[in-house]
Design a protein around this motif. Structure first.
Motif, PDB file in Angstrom:
ATOM      1  N   PHE A  81       0.627  -4.037   8.600  1.00  0.00           N
ATOM      2  CA  PHE A  81       0.206  -3.231   7.457  1.00  0.00           C
ATOM      3  C   PHE A  81       0.903  -3.717   6.198  1.00  0.00           C
ATOM      4  CE2 PHE A  81       3.823  -0.936   9.265  1.00  0.00           C
ATOM      5  CZ  PHE A  81       4.565  -0.530   8.157  1.00  0.00           C
ATOM      6  N   LEU A  82       0.276  -3.407   5.049  1.00  0.00           N
ATOM      7  CA  LEU A  82       0.737  -3.879   3.755  1.00  0.00           C
ATOM      8  C   LEU A  82       1.090  -2.674   2.889  1.00  0.00           C
ATOM      9  CD1 LEU A  82       1.063  -6.645   2.294  1.00  0.00           C
ATOM     10  CD2 LEU A  82      -1.218  -6.284   1.340  1.00  0.00           C
ATOM     11  N   VAL A  83       2.205  -2.773   2.167  1.00  0.00           N
ATOM     12  CA  VAL A  83       2.705  -1.668   1.338  1.00  0.00           C
ATOM     13  C   VAL A  83       3.016  -2.198  -0.051  1.00  0.00           C
ATOM     14  CG1 VAL A  83       4.453   0.136   1.107  1.00  0.00           C
ATOM     15  CG2 VAL A  83       3.753  -0.624   3.386  1.00  0.00           C
ATOM     16  N   SER A  84       2.552  -1.524  -1.101  1.00  0.00           N
ATOM     17  CA  SER A  84       2.902  -1.893  -2.467  1.00  0.00           C
ATOM     18  C   SER A  84       3.777  -0.804  -3.084  1.00  0.00           C
ATOM     19  CB  SER A  84       1.650  -2.104  -3.320  1.00  0.00           C
ATOM     20  OG  SER A  84       0.908  -0.902  -3.437  1.00  0.00           O
ATOM     21  N   HIS A  85       4.593  -1.211  -4.049  1.00  0.00           N
ATOM     22  CA  HIS A  85       5.566  -0.312  -4.668  1.00  0.00           C
ATOM     23  C   HIS A  85       5.460  -0.368  -6.193  1.00  0.00           C
ATOM     24  CE1 HIS A  85       8.213   0.775  -1.161  1.00  0.00           C
ATOM     25  NE2 HIS A  85       7.574  -0.266  -0.654  1.00  0.00           N
ATOM     26  N   VAL A 144      -0.735   1.962   0.615  1.00  0.00           N
ATOM     27  CA  VAL A 144      -0.441   1.477   1.960  1.00  0.00           C
ATOM     28  C   VAL A 144      -1.748   1.324   2.721  1.00  0.00           C
ATOM     29  CG1 VAL A 144      -0.041   3.832   2.829  1.00  0.00           C
ATOM     30  CG2 VAL A 144       0.890   1.876   4.087  1.00  0.00           C
ATOM     31  N   LYS A 145      -1.927   0.185   3.391  1.00  0.00           N
ATOM     32  CA  LYS A 145      -3.156  -0.064   4.150  1.00  0.00           C
ATOM     33  C   LYS A 145      -2.850  -0.931   5.368  1.00  0.00           C
ATOM     34  CE  LYS A 145      -6.366   0.147   0.221  1.00  0.00           C
ATOM     35  NZ  LYS A 145      -6.973   1.442   0.597  1.00  0.00           N
ATOM     36  N   TRP A 146      -3.541  -0.621   6.453  1.00  0.00           N
ATOM     37  CA  TRP A 146      -3.518  -1.503   7.606  1.00  0.00           C
ATOM     38  C   TRP A 146      -4.243  -2.800   7.260  1.00  0.00           C
ATOM     39  CZ3 TRP A 146      -0.732  -0.349  11.898  1.00  0.00           C
ATOM     40  CH2 TRP A 146      -0.386   0.984  12.104  1.00  0.00           C
ATOM     41  N   VAL A 147      -3.731  -3.914   7.753  1.00  0.00           N
ATOM     42  CA  VAL A 147      -4.417  -5.189   7.566  1.00  0.00           C
ATOM     43  C   VAL A 147      -5.681  -5.160   8.418  1.00  0.00           C
ATOM     44  CG1 VAL A 147      -4.280  -7.684   7.918  1.00  0.00           C
ATOM     45  CG2 VAL A 147      -2.285  -6.425   7.073  1.00  0.00           C
ATOM     46  N   LYS A 184       7.371 -10.799   1.465  1.00  0.00           N
ATOM     47  CA  LYS A 184       7.533 -10.025   0.232  1.00  0.00           C
ATOM     48  C   LYS A 184       6.733 -10.716  -0.865  1.00  0.00           C
ATOM     49  CE  LYS A 184      10.918  -8.855  -3.371  1.00  0.00           C
ATOM     50  NZ  LYS A 184      12.329  -8.967  -3.807  1.00  0.00           N
ATOM     51  N   TRP A 185       5.785  -9.984  -1.442  1.00  0.00           N
ATOM     52  CA  TRP A 185       4.996 -10.490  -2.566  1.00  0.00           C
ATOM     53  C   TRP A 185       5.543  -9.865  -3.854  1.00  0.00           C
ATOM     54  CZ3 TRP A 185      -0.299 -12.684  -2.067  1.00  0.00           C
ATOM     55  CH2 TRP A 185      -0.664 -12.945  -0.737  1.00  0.00           C
ATOM     56  N   MET A 191       4.989  -6.167  -3.007  1.00  0.00           N
ATOM     57  CA  MET A 191       4.240  -5.802  -1.807  1.00  0.00           C
ATOM     58  C   MET A 191       4.975  -6.362  -0.599  1.00  0.00           C
ATOM     59  SD  MET A 191       0.117  -6.251  -2.268  1.00  0.00           S
ATOM     60  CE  MET A 191       0.280  -7.997  -2.582  1.00  0.00           C
ATOM     61  N   TYR A 192       4.919  -5.613   0.494  1.00  0.00           N
ATOM     62  CA  TYR A 192       5.605  -6.037   1.704  1.00  0.00           C
ATOM     63  C   TYR A 192       4.659  -5.970   2.889  1.00  0.00           C
ATOM     64  CZ  TYR A 192       9.648  -5.046  -1.273  1.00  0.00           C
ATOM     65  OH  TYR A 192      10.547  -5.004  -2.316  1.00  0.00           O
ATOM     66  N   LEU A 193       4.718  -7.013   3.724  1.00  0.00           N
ATOM     67  CA  LEU A 193       3.942  -7.041   4.962  1.00  0.00           C
ATOM     68  C   LEU A 193       4.854  -6.640   6.117  1.00  0.00           C
ATOM     69  CD1 LEU A 193       1.243  -7.783   6.391  1.00  0.00           C
ATOM     70  CD2 LEU A 193       2.194 -10.096   6.702  1.00  0.00           C
ATOM     71  N   TYR A 194       4.445  -5.621   6.861  1.00  0.00           N
ATOM     72  CA  TYR A 194       5.223  -5.098   7.989  1.00  0.00           C
ATOM     73  C   TYR A 194       4.471  -5.293   9.300  1.00  0.00           C
ATOM     74  CZ  TYR A 194       8.244  -2.311   4.804  1.00  0.00           C
ATOM     75  OH  TYR A 194       9.121  -1.881   3.848  1.00  0.00           O
ATOM     76  N   ASN A 195       5.234  -5.274  10.376  1.00  0.00           N
ATOM     77  CA  ASN A 195       4.699  -5.197  11.728  1.00  0.00           C
ATOM     78  C   ASN A 195       5.320  -3.967  12.389  1.00  0.00           C
ATOM     79  OD1 ASN A 195       4.163  -5.502  14.550  1.00  0.00           O
ATOM     80  ND2 ASN A 195       3.928  -7.712  14.276  1.00  0.00           N
TER      81      ASN A 195
END
Length: 615
Positions: free
Chosen positions: A170-174, A160-163, A220-221, A179-183
């Motif tokens: 922020f971006l989260v990988s699983h 998990v990392k802030w853009v 969603k990536w 990968m998902y981009l959140y606000n």
């Protein structure tokens, strides 16, 4: 614990000793045993079945001059302390915040450096059950929980990392490979999200969230096959490097959502990735026990490093030791902007010096006088390795006459500090005593590196030893015939032949990027895409191509130092201005003072402080 200097011959007992100091060309790095952070009771953590210990730092610009804060997870626990580094001994009795979770474990975390103040910090925490929490450990508040009902993804959060440059994205990988981009300002909704295809390319696709009102996730990536183990943003924040369990490094233009380039591991999955301070090189490590250096500009592997005896868990560049010295102005033939690029010195001015370094000029133009990138790696073998990437590796084709003359650069005149380069000459690969023992500029302690780890270069060599998977990969020399094979002439330096051959291959690689990084792929290029897709998923066919060169086709680095520094597998390596920080799965976070940075801590506190566990 007495420091035992490693003998030149290397003894089995000494090889297994935990080291508390090591020497490089800069001087002696020393472990500060009383700057060790852990759980307050200092008891080694039983790490079986637990997620890796991870560490995050942030500076809150405290006027007292002690603004560094550290966060680390151990099992179900999460700690937040004032980090005193080399200045004072750690006080583990006074965590700023401590949290114990039930039913799930923290797996990773990241601070927002833009919004951090002495009164408030934004910390993202990913969990083994798939949720992401936004907390403020200074205010001891929990502001939001994302993917709370696990409707977006049910698998473990791997990174998990802030853009970069954003206060809210922020971006989260699983472990699913998504990968998902959140606000942080948006909710996740009460139903599972519906997606609409935005862009599709070679082994990746990107979808937008389809809803009447804006909700998370924004994007969603889906990247590669298997878990997406880690990702890292380039220094300028424009590109994203991802490493996956399928063994591929994939580099994307983050804003344009386009694939820039790819690389395949020699064996197994890739576990970790990092960028050089100028964004020109990417280093990845993983289950092949190797560190692989990939050129961002040329989209190709330029070197591999072998020193670990098991999986590489973390790679990181040392921004404070990496340097580019200026060229002679009389010999410079580029533009003023290019000249300014050569004048840049990495170090304290990192933030201001990363914008101009991703220029698209050819990497062989206007070569600086001296280039040295320092990076490090830690692994499940409990060893720390430091590496120097020098101009001998970065610019092997200039001048061409030198590469023809010196097939083995180790036997040439003194190379820049400490780089050992092994080509495909039989004397280097079959005689274990012929490593860099007599090479000028190499620390003498590195000569005791176990030579049993040397990679066999003979085409027919295979082994089933699980702790030397890189060696078993070396046997791939006899699998099929790669595209490089036809261009390699017997008895001629690899560097010389590759310099001519790579020019042809680069045209193919650029054509590949142009045609297949776009969302719509024309029918004319679809057959080519299918061919490339099949090639990439078959390891026997990727070996010997630009995606995965054979071991003898690229320079093989040996580490400047390779030291056992822990009892359990290492999970953290972070370079700070006055120290480097490591952590192991037992839950001990160690501070190693840089040369000359030990300060008053060792002289005043070491003798009087109570004894703790030395790692």
């Amino acid at each position: 614990m007495l420091i035992s200097k490693m003998a030149a011959e290397g003894g089995g007992k000494e090889m297994n000793e935990i080291k508390t100091q090591f020497t490089t060309r800069e001087g002696v790095y020393k472990l500060l045993t009383h700057s060790e952070y852990s759980r307050p009771n200092r008891v080694p953590f039983n790490s079986q079945g637990s997620n890796p210990v991870k560490v995050s730092f942030v500076n809150v610009n405290d006027q007292s001059g002690n603004g560094d804060r550290i966060c680390f997870n151990v099992g179900r626990e999460l700690y937040f302390y004032i980090y005193k580094g080399v200045r004072k001994a750690a006080d583990l009795s006074k965590p700023i915040d401590k949290r114990i979770y039930k039913g799930t474990q923290p797996t990773c975390h990241d601070f927002n450096h833009l919004t951090a103040t002495a009164e408030s910090v934004s910390l993202l925490v990913g969990f083994s059950a798939g949720q992401v929490q936004l907390i403020d450990p200074i205010k001891k508040e929990t502001s939001k929980l994302f993917n709370e009902e696990r409707l977006i993804d049910k698998s473990r959060v791997t990174c998990v990392k802030w853009v970069p440059g954003s206060e809210s994205l922020f971006l989260v990988s699983h472990a699913t490979g998504n990968m998902y981009l959140y606000n942080v300002e948006h909710t996740c909704g009460t139903t599972a999200p519906h997606y609409q295809l935005l862009k599709q390319g070679e082994n990746y696709s990107v979808h937008t969230c389809k809803s009447k009102s804006t909700r998370n996730p924004l994007l969603k990536w889906t990247v590669g096959e298997g878990a997406l183990n880690e990702f890292a943003f380039s220094p300028d924040g424009k590109f994203l490097a991802c490493v996956s369990q399928d063994g591929f490094l994939r580099v994307f233009n983050f804003d344009a959502v386009e694939l820039h380039g790819t690389m395949k591991s020699y064996f197994g999955g890739l576990l970790c990735v990092c960028w050089s301070p100028d964004g020109k090189y990417i280093v990845a490590g993983g289950e092949d026990d190797l560190v692989t250096v990939w050129s961002f500009l040329d989209c190709r592997v330029i070197a591999r490093g072998h020193g670990h005896k098991s999986w590489v868990s973390v790679v990181a560049f040392d921004h404070y030791t990496t340097s580019v010295e200026e060229s002679d102005p009389m010999e410079f033939s580029g533009s003023d902007e290019d000249f300014q690029d050569q004048m840049i010195h990495f170090g304290r001015d990192r933030a201001n010096s990363t914008q101009s370094r991703l220029s698209k000029r050819n990497s062989t133009d206007s070569r600086p006088v001296s280039v040295t990138y320092r990076f490090g790696s830690v692994g499940q073998d409990t060893q720390l390795c430091l590496w120097d990437l020098t101009e001998d590796i970065l610019f092997p084709h200039l001048p061409l006459s030198r590469t023809r003359t010196h097939t083995n650069v180790m036997n040439a005149t003194s190379p820049p500090a400490g780089a050992t380069i092994i080509t495909n000459t039989s004397s280097n690969t079959t005689n274990g005593n012929n490593s860099g023992a007599n090479t000028p500029g190499i620390n003498s302690l590195s000569t005791t590196l176990p030579r049993s780890n040397s990679l066999p270069h003979s085409a027919g060599t295979t082994t089933a030893n699980s702790t030397n998977k890189a060696g078993s990969g070396g046997g791939g020399g006899g699998i099929g015939s790669g595209i490089m094979d036809s261009a390699i002439a017997t008895g001629v330096s690899k560097f010389a032949t590759l310099s001519l051959h790579d020019r042809k291959e680069r045209h193919h690689e650029k054509d590949h990027k142009r045609n297949h990084s776009m969302g719509h792929i024309s029918s004319k290029s679809s057959d080519k895409l299918n061919l490339l897709t099949k090639t990439k998923t078959d390891p026997a066919k990727t070996l010997g191509t630009l995606l995965c060169p054979r071991m003898e086709d690229v320079p093989l680095l040996e580490p400047l130092i390779c030291k056992k520094i822990a009892h359990e597998r290492l999970t953290v390596l972070i370079f700070l201005e006055d120290c480097l920080v490591t952590a192991c799965q037992e839950g001990f976070i160690c501070t190693w003072a840089r040369p000359g940075k030990v300060g008053l801590l060792s002289s005043q506190n070491q003798a009087s402080s109570p004894s703790g566990t030395v790692v």
